[in-house]
Structure formats: C-alpha cells, structure tokens
Write an enzyme that holds these catalytic residues in place. Structure first.
Site, PDB file in Angstrom:
ATOM      1  N   HIS A 640      31.072 -37.801  50.425  1.00 24.62           N
ATOM      2  CA  HIS A 640      31.027 -39.064  49.673  1.00 24.62           C
ATOM      3  C   HIS A 640      32.406 -39.394  49.104  1.00 24.62           C
ATOM      4  O   HIS A 640      32.634 -39.356  47.897  1.00 24.62           O
ATOM      5  CB  HIS A 640      29.975 -38.977  48.560  1.00 24.62           C
ATOM      6  CG  HIS A 640      28.573 -38.975  49.072  1.00 24.62           C
ATOM      7  ND1 HIS A 640      27.816 -37.818  49.159  1.00 24.62           N
ATOM      8  CD2 HIS A 640      27.786 -39.978  49.546  1.00 24.62           C
ATOM      9  CE1 HIS A 640      26.621 -38.114  49.647  1.00 24.62           C
ATOM     10  NE2 HIS A 640      26.570 -39.419  49.890  1.00 24.62           N
ATOM     11  N   HIS A 644      34.076 -42.192  53.891  1.00 21.26           N
ATOM     12  CA  HIS A 644      32.686 -42.606  54.115  1.00 21.26           C
ATOM     13  C   HIS A 644      32.510 -44.079  53.759  1.00 21.26           C
ATOM     14  O   HIS A 644      31.833 -44.828  54.490  1.00 21.26           O
ATOM     15  CB  HIS A 644      31.742 -41.735  53.284  1.00 21.26           C
ATOM     16  CG  HIS A 644      30.342 -42.263  53.215  1.00 21.26           C
ATOM     17  ND1 HIS A 644      29.519 -42.351  54.314  1.00 21.26           N
ATOM     18  CD2 HIS A 644      29.623 -42.737  52.153  1.00 21.26           C
ATOM     19  CE1 HIS A 644      28.348 -42.855  53.946  1.00 21.26           C
ATOM     20  NE2 HIS A 644      28.386 -43.100  52.643  1.00 21.26           N
ATOM     21  N   HIS A 682      29.659 -49.004  47.657  1.00 27.50           N
ATOM     22  CA  HIS A 682      28.284 -48.533  47.522  1.00 27.50           C
ATOM     23  C   HIS A 682      28.180 -47.104  47.011  1.00 27.50           C
ATOM     24  O   HIS A 682      27.132 -46.714  46.490  1.00 27.50           O
ATOM     25  CB  HIS A 682      27.553 -48.657  48.866  1.00 27.50           C
ATOM     26  CG  HIS A 682      27.822 -47.542  49.814  1.00 27.50           C
ATOM     27  ND1 HIS A 682      28.993 -47.442  50.547  1.00 27.50           N
ATOM     28  CD2 HIS A 682      27.077 -46.459  50.158  1.00 27.50           C
ATOM     29  CE1 HIS A 682      28.950 -46.361  51.296  1.00 27.50           C
ATOM     30  NE2 HIS A 682      27.809 -45.739  51.086  1.00 27.50           N
ATOM     31  N   ASP A 683      29.226 -46.282  47.136  1.00 22.95           N
ATOM     32  CA  ASP A 683      29.188 -44.901  46.637  1.00 22.95           C
ATOM     33  C   ASP A 683      30.344 -44.606  45.691  1.00 22.95           C
ATOM     34  O   ASP A 683      30.718 -43.431  45.521  1.00 22.95           O
ATOM     35  CB  ASP A 683      29.231 -43.909  47.807  1.00 22.95           C
ATOM     36  CG  ASP A 683      27.848 -43.579  48.348  1.00 22.95           C
ATOM     37  OD1 ASP A 683      26.874 -43.679  47.571  1.00 22.95           O
ATOM     38  OD2 ASP A 683      27.733 -43.252  49.548  1.00 22.95           O
ATOM     39  N   ASP A 799      24.932 -47.070  56.284  1.00 20.40           N
ATOM     40  CA  ASP A 799      25.143 -45.917  55.406  1.00 20.40           C
ATOM     41  C   ASP A 799      24.813 -44.597  56.102  1.00 20.40           C
ATOM     42  O   ASP A 799      25.462 -43.574  55.847  1.00 20.40           O
ATOM     43  CB  ASP A 799      24.285 -46.085  54.148  1.00 20.40           C
ATOM     44  CG  ASP A 799      24.574 -45.023  53.104  1.00 20.40           C
ATOM     45  OD1 ASP A 799      25.728 -44.537  53.043  1.00 20.40           O
ATOM     46  OD2 ASP A 799      23.657 -44.678  52.335  1.00 20.40           O
TER      47      ASP A 799
END
Length: 914
Positions: A640, A644, A682-683, A799
């Site tokens: 993560h 990514h 998103h992360d 994802d």
C-alpha cells in the site's frame, strides 16, 4: 422609489372647486382619504424653453418645491373606482410640468404634458378632452426603474392584469468601481453613481475586487454594476478581471462596464476582446459629469433593468420544473424547447433526449389539428396518445395554448398534460426529488426499500396489508403485494416458498455479502477471504496502551516533496506514452522516477483527460497536489504505497478510455476527473495494517470511526484535509459550491467502495443492473444510481486488478501483499494481539494457495461481470493464465515467499532495495 401614504386636505364642498381647478369629490367619501403616491424624478421631465404658469402645491401636502431630484408627488385615491374617470390634477410647483393621473377602477394611467405656449395660461386638458389653443398633447409612459416600481396592485397596467408578472428584484443598487487610482475620471463616475443613488465601493486591484465580490456574495449583497478601468493594461488587466467575475458564482448577470480611452474605439479588436471576456458595454473616458450621468442612466435602463427581469425568470423556471403537472413548450415548428421534470418521468426519457425532439416523436396521434388551430391563435383541448419510451402509448388529456412572443403569429406552443385517473399508477413509481425527507411519500422510491423502515417514521402499528393499500408505490411494495396475491391461489408447497421469499424481502441488506462455501482443507484461503470480507466486529476489541501506529499531525511539505528535477526525461516520456495500455509496466516507472510514480503518471493522466480545464486549475497546483498525496503514502509499506496508487490510477484511466471508445454510459469530464482523483488518493496514509488490526489494537482511527470502514474513511478524510488545508494544492478552489459538493461526494463514495466487506453487495447490485443479455435503455429514474454503481465497480476492479495483469506483474504484486501481511502477523505476535490471518506466517504460508483462493472467491466473478460490461477480454485472458501458473506452483510445492522469489525474481525498485 415608493413613499408613504399621504393625506389629502379636506375636500371642498359640493359644486365648489379649488383654486387648482380640481373636480369635486363625492360627498360620501371621507374628508380625509388615505392616498398612495408615486414620486416622479424631475430628470424624467425635460424643461421647456417656453415659460409656463406657476402653480402652487398643496399647502399641507407632501409635494416638493425644492430640490433637483423630485418634481413632486402624484396622489392617487384608491377609493376612486367609478365607471368613468375622475381626475385629480396636481401641479408640481415647476413652471414647465403638469402631471395628470386618471383612475379607472384598478387601472391607473399616468401622463405628463408639457406646456408649449407662452401665454402664461395653465394647460388643464385631460387625455380624453380637447386641448386648449396653444397646447399640444404629449403622452409619456412612465418607464419605472426597479427602485421606482410601485408594489401596490393599483399601479399594474391592463397587460399585467391579464398576464400576471413576477416583479423583478428591488434591492438598493450597488456599484463596484475598479480603478487603480482615484483620478478625475473616477471621481466623475463616482459622482454620477451617487447622483443616481447607487451605493459606490471603490477598489484599486484585481485581488481586492475579487475579495470584495466574494464577501458580498457571502452576505447576499451582490453588486449590480461593476465599472472597470480598462484604459491601461499595465495598471489593471480589465479583460482578465471581467472574465474572472463572469466565472464567479452569482455574477453571471452582473453588469460590467469598461472605461476605455477614446482611441480604443478606433480599434475594434480591443473592444471585441473586452466584450468576449464578459464586458457588457465599453464607454469612453470623460470627466464631464453630465455625460457620465446620461451614460449611466442609459445603462440602468437598457442593461441593469433587463438583467433584473431576466434573473426573475429563474423563479418561474423553478416553479415550472417542480410542477407535478406535465408541461412542454415547443416552437412554431413543433420542436420541443422546454420540458419540466414531470415530462421526464412521463415519457421515461432524460431531458437531453427530449429537448429539440420533434413533437410527433412522442405522440401517436395526428398533430395536424393542433397546428391548424394554433395558427389561428386558437387553443386546443382534446385527448392524445402519448408514446412512452419502450412502453405502450397512454391516452392523455392535452391542452395547447399558442403564444405570440413577437408579432402576431404564434412563436411557441404550451402543452399541458392531464393524466387520466386510471393511469395515475405510473407516476407514483417514479423517483421523486432527493431532498424529500425520509418517511415522506417521495422518499419511498428505491428498490432496496425495507418495509420495516416505515415503522421508524410513525407507522409502527401499520400492518403489511394496510401498508400495501396506502398510496406507496415503491417497487418493493409492489413486489410484496404481487407475491401475496399469488400466494392466495397456489399450492401449499408454493405458498411456503413464497413465505420464505417474503421473509427475505423484509430483511435489511438484500445485497449483503453471502460467503460462498470454502473448502475446509484450504485454511489459507479461509483466512484471507474471511479477513477481507468480514467486518472487524468478529475480533476482540482488546484495549491496548500501546501507541497508535498512525502518524498524526503531519504537515503539508509542498516545497520539500516535489522532486528537484522534473524535466522531460526521454525514458519517462517514452514509457508514459503507453500509460493507457493494460500491459503498462508500473514497476519500471517506479524505478526510473525514484519512487515518484504517482506524480509522473498522475500528471500524464490529468493531461490526457483534460483535468486541468475541468477543474479550472493551473497545472502547477495539480502537480503540487499529486506531490503531497504521494508523500503521504508510506514508503515502508511493501504494497500500500504510491506505486499501488499509481497502478490503480492507470487502470482507472484505461477503463475510462475503454468506456469512451465503446460510447456506452460515457462519463462526463467531471466524473472522469473525480474518478482519477479518487484512484490516486484511495489508500493515502495507509498504515500497512488492516482495519481489523486497528480495531484490535484500539487505534485512534478505529475509535474515531467506531470500528466501521476505518481505513477507507481515513483515506477520504485525509485527502480532503490535505487538499483544503493549503491553497497552493487546493485543486477544488475554483469550483462553484454545487460542483464541489458533487465532486466531493463522488470521490468519497468511490474511496469507500474499495472496502472489501461490502464486496458482494456492490457486485450483486452491479450484476442485477448490468447483467442482462438485452441492451439496457436509458431511464432517468435509474441513470444516476447506475452511474454510481458503475463508478464503484470501476475503482473496485482497478484496486484488485493484480491477478488480471501480465504474469510477471501479478507475481510481484502477490509477493508485496504477502510481505505486508507477514509484517502485520509479526507485529500481532509481538504485541500479543489477536491474529487476524494466522496462516499468513512467513515460515509456513503458501502464496499460491492464497492467490488461488483469492481468484476463485473474489476476482473471478467480478472480472467476468466487469469484462462483459466493458469488453476487455485481456482481463479474463491474463486472469486465466495467472490462475494456471499459481496452480502449477502449488502442484510443484513452491509455497514460501523465498521460493516464489527464486522462481520469479522481483521487478522494479523494490527488487533493488532487497
């Protein structure tokens, strides 16, 4: 500009006339009658060169005999409603003007006559009588400005009584002057504004002007007139200021005037550039107060007043749009020009499909009768059959009214539909405005409606049978009602099955995850799938005094984050040329950008999808934003991290491109921009540990978000906290309030959709909507919901698309995620926390088995559903190749991370760091 009611002096006795020649008042009227008056500006009455008579105003009236602005008051008695006209002739005290007011019932006609003779006698003729020698009739309609507009109904003309109008806004007029210095021209314009009673504000720079406008909009005190000094671009860039004002929310109808040098009027290109930037009028510089005053008067009448009227039309459009009745407006060729929301629901079509459509396309009946009657300015009233999209026609009562906006021939036709009583059921099933409160009739509209929710809205004692008899036409209510009817006429076995169906329908979470049966001999797959799809509540919430693993208080370090050299590296540019290919090598980009793949790939994606123009933002702001977001991805995470994020962003771009190429459910520019932003962030600030770990360790984030969707909520929150916390990276700062609100909602929804605990729910909804074999028709009821489902599935697939990438990339991603899970298990053992995935031990874990289970239970169904929608066969091809490879490794006994690395060496920068 109105004034307070006045009182007439006592009326003279019957048959007696006053010294002003007034007609006697009726004896039945009270001596003191309440009167309304209109102040007439003296500037409306040009002085005559010839002499007139001097008439004295009433001794106890409110007439003004001094002052330049007012010529006096005209008093109107509302009690004068006789069939014939009664006249009150009042003088203004000036030698050149006589004002006559005629009261005819509720209709008031005001005329102004100027004396043209020099005999010294007063003109006393009325509009209905003969003029005396030496006088001529001069009828001048009073064109009232908004501040002069009377608010009482007695001042409406006959046309207003036939077609009532909405009065335009009537606030005190405000002017904003943008001059770099207060010179003689600025002073002349200021004096002219003050002469016309405008509230003047002077600013001396573009920044000060924009700040003033924003403050005025926040306090609901907008400026009606903005005058910009356009004489020299060195001092003020008038073109840029005007364009910026036009893009500022709430100022699309603000009047903008540019003061130019006289020489500019010989160069039409300069003036055209100003007009194209949003300037309404260019005026020549002058220090003559009279010329400024006349010019300003023309602007007030010819621009500001019409703009006020235009702004009022928004109220009428809003009322039309929210009407429950169906309203259509066509031109004289029967092309649809306007349709309200009820039309959209009736025709089962979107508004953009209705507008400009020929009327014959939505009517089954012959329209020739309508055309013939309307040409003769006759209304049509009859029954016509309306063709709904993909459905049978419905007979409806239609009224058609022709309207002649210009000239005498009809220019528009207004269609009003009445739904017959037997056809009312279709209207109740259609979605109502979102703003309707829950529990209202309008809120009962979604397919996921739960019958039990009615109880929380005050209907706790209402039975299901009674509920279905109510006018609640939600789809779930219809389904239950139909099943209940079928149950009455079926066998006992069938009735029991229907009972089970009804029981399921009454439950919450119709689309909640249903875990497929996992082989008991596959504990690794069981651990992995269970950890991904199960909420944190199944784990113990053991308290821990250990410090949180989440960094707090991190600051935005824009200057230190952006790489020192971000020039056009030919190797990087060559690689980015393939950035929309599904075979794109993200690990090579990670290596050649020195751990900044998100910054470089993000800028490339933003350029390809025109995000800079969509957000109306400078490229440097986007670059700084990407740099800050990337800096908040932790390099210590093996999976993560920003690589990514860049990989998910690249997949998102590839999917958007494929959707565009297929021209199916194409996303608009703002949706594309928000999807890319959501993918990039998103992360962000992922701690390298799962939500279950945070809950078990009593982490501050788990406490903050009540153990629910902990990480995804944090990613969304930190994204907006970072973005809004620094104006230098605020990519949303130039969006209007509504657009920003919509963009924020979309980004948050997409980030939250990446939570795996709701995987099957999202997948089941997507399949139920897009899984049909027949092509799906557009429907305004569901287009918004299906767009949301599509965006959620898009980012979900992006994802977890690793198993559908080329094999060398798939294996590298599997190695990285396994390493991160191993590190979590190591820390759980060290801190004596519950082990979330006990089989993910670096000494005993079988990587192939975990990937096989992940593909079988998570990826396979989702990829098939997504591929059938988007038509990217390479997704299925790579997934099958990788699945076969993992099966082969499992059969060969290649299980541990070390064995996998021996078979397939790591790629990219992470390989070099090992």
């Amino acid at each position: 500009m109105g004034c307070s009611p006045s009182t007439l002096p006592p009326a003279p006795s019957a048959g007696q006339t006053g010294e002003r020649g007034s007609l006697p008042l009726d004896a039945s009227e009270k001596d003191e009658s309440r009167l309304f008056c209109i102040k007439l500006r003296r500037s409306r009455l040009r002085r005559c060169s010839c002499g007139g008579v001097t008439l004295q105003p009433p001794s106890d009236g409110n007439g003004s005999t001094a002052g330049d602005n007012l010529c006096g008051q005209v008093l109107l008695n509302p009690l004068q409603t006789k069939s014939e006209a009664d006249y009150e002739k009042l003088s203004t005290g000036k030698k050149d003007s006589i004002v006559t007011v005629a009261a005819l019932g509720n209709f008031t006609h005001s005329v102004v006559r100027r004396a043209t003779g020099s005999t010294g006698t007063s003109g006393t003729s009325s509009s209905g009588g003969n003029s005396r020698p030496g006088h001529r009739k001069s009828s001048l309609a009073l064109a009232l400005t908004p501040e002069d507009e009377p608010m009482d109904v007695y001042q409406r003309n006959l046309m207003d009584l036939k077609y009532p109008t909405v009065l335009p806004p009537n606030p005190p007029l405000k002017a904003l002057l943008v001059f770099h210095k207060s010179d003689s021209i600025c002073e002349a314009i200021t004096a002219a504004c003050q002469r016309h009673q405008l509230d003047v504000t002077l600013v001396k720079s573009k920044e000060e002007a924009l700040d003033t406008l924003q403050k005025s909009y926040a306090t609901a005190q907008c400026y009606h007139l903005i005058i910009i000094d356009a004489r020299s671009s060195k001092n003020l860039d008038a073109e840029h200021i005007a364009r910026t004002i036009r893009h500022t929310h709430g100022h699309h109808l603000t009047t903008i005037i540019a003061v130019c040098k006289k020489s500019f009027f010989e160069k039409d290109d300069v003036l055209i550039a100003l007009l194209d930037a949003g300037v309404n009028r260019c005026v020549a510089e002058t220090t003559n107060l009279a010329m400024c005053s006349v010019e300003l008067k023309q602007i007030l009448h010819s621009i500001i007043r019409p703009h006020n009227v235009m702004s009022t039309q928004q109220a009428l459009y809003t009322a039309l749009h929210r009407l429950k009745e169906v309203v259509l407006i066509t031109d004289d060729l029967l092309r649809i020009q306007y349709a309200n929301r009820a039309t959209e629901r009736l025709l089962n079509m979107r508004l953009d499909e209705i507008i400009s459509k020929q009327l014959e396309d939505i009517f089954v009946s012959d329209l020739s009768t309508i055309s013939e009657q309307c040409k003769n300015i006759k209304e049509f009233d009859g029954i016509l059959t309306v063709r709904r999209k993909s459905q049978e026609g419905i007979p409806m009562h239609v009224r058609v009214v022709p309207v002649a906006c210009i000239g005498s021939a009809p220019t528009h036709l207004i269609f009003n539909f009445d739904v017959p009583g037997g056809q009312m059921d279709f209207i109740a099933t259609l979605p109502q405005p979102k703003e309707a409160p829950r529990g209202s009739l309008h809120s009962v509209r979604r397919c996921s409606f739960d019958v039990r929710s009615i109880a929380s809205d005050g209907l706790r004692r209402t039975s299901l049978a009674k509920l279905t008899s109510l006018p609640l036409e939600a789809p779930i209510t219809k389904i239950i009602n139909l099943l209940s009817q079928v149950q009455e006429n079926c066998s006992a076995d069938e009735a029991r099955l229907i009972d089970k169906v009804l029981e399921f329908l009454k439950r919450e979470g119709l689309y909640s995850p249903q875990m497929k049966e996992i082989r008991t001999d596959d504990p690794i797959a069981t651990d992995l799938i269970g950890a991904l799809l199960t909420g944190p509540s199944v784990y113990s919430s053991r308290r821990s005094s250990n410090d949180s693993i989440i960094r707090t208080g991190s600051s935005t370090r824009t200057a230190a984050i952006v790489p020192a050299k971000m020039k056009s590296n030919p190797i990087i540019m060559e690689l980015l040329d393939e950035s929309l290919s599904w075979d794109f090598d993200i690990f090579k980009l990670e290596e050649i950008t020195d751990y900044h793949p998100l910054l470089y790939l993000g800028m490339e994606m933003f350029r390809r999808f025109d995000v800079f123009a969509t957000l109306n933002i400078d490229e440097n702001v986007c670059k700084a934003w990407l740099a800050v977001i990337e800096a908040h991805y932790r390099k210590s995470n093996t999976y993560h991290n920003s690589t990514h994020a860049a990989d998910v962003m690249q997949a998102t771009g590839a999917f958007i491109t494929q959707l565009t190429n297929k021209d199916m459910l194409v996303m608009d520019r703002m949706e594309e921009a928000t999807a890319l932003i959501a993918a990039a962030a998103h992360d962000v600030d992922h701690p390298g540990r799962s939500s279950a770990f945070l809950c078990n360790s009593n982490d501050a984030l788990a406490v903050l978000y009540n153990d629910l969707t902990v990480l995804e909520n944090h990613h969304a929150a930190i994204t907006f906290k970072l973005t809004l916390g620094d104006d230098k990276i605020n990519i949303f700062k130039n969006l209007d309030k509504e657009t920003y609100k919509s963009a924020r909602s979309t980004i948050i929804d997409m980030i939250l959709a990446t939570e795996m605990t709701r995987h099957f729910e999202h997948l089941a909804k997507f399949v139920s909507v897009f899984g049909g074999e027949e092509p799906r028709d557009h429907n305004p009821q569901t287009d918004e919901e299906t767009s949301i489902l599509m965006r959620r599935m898009l980012i979900k697939v992006a994802d977890v698309s690793n198993p559908a990438r080329p094999m060398q990339f798939c294996i590298e991603w599997a190695r990285r995620i396994a390493e991160e899970y191993f590190m979590q298990t190591d820390e759980e053992k060290q801190r004596h926390l519950p082990i979330v995935m006990p089989m993910f031990d670096r000494a005993t874990c079988s990587i192939p088995k975990s990937q096989i289970g992940f593909i079988e239970y998570i990826i396979q169904d989702m990829m098939h559903a997504w591929e059938s929608f988007i038509d990217m066969p390479q997704l299925i091809t790579y997934m099958q190749i990788n699945y076969s490879q993992w099966k082969k490794y499992d059969e060969q006994g290649v299980n541990t991370l070390a064995e996998i690395m021996a078979k397939q060496p790591p790629v990219g920068k992470m390989a070099n760091s090992k």
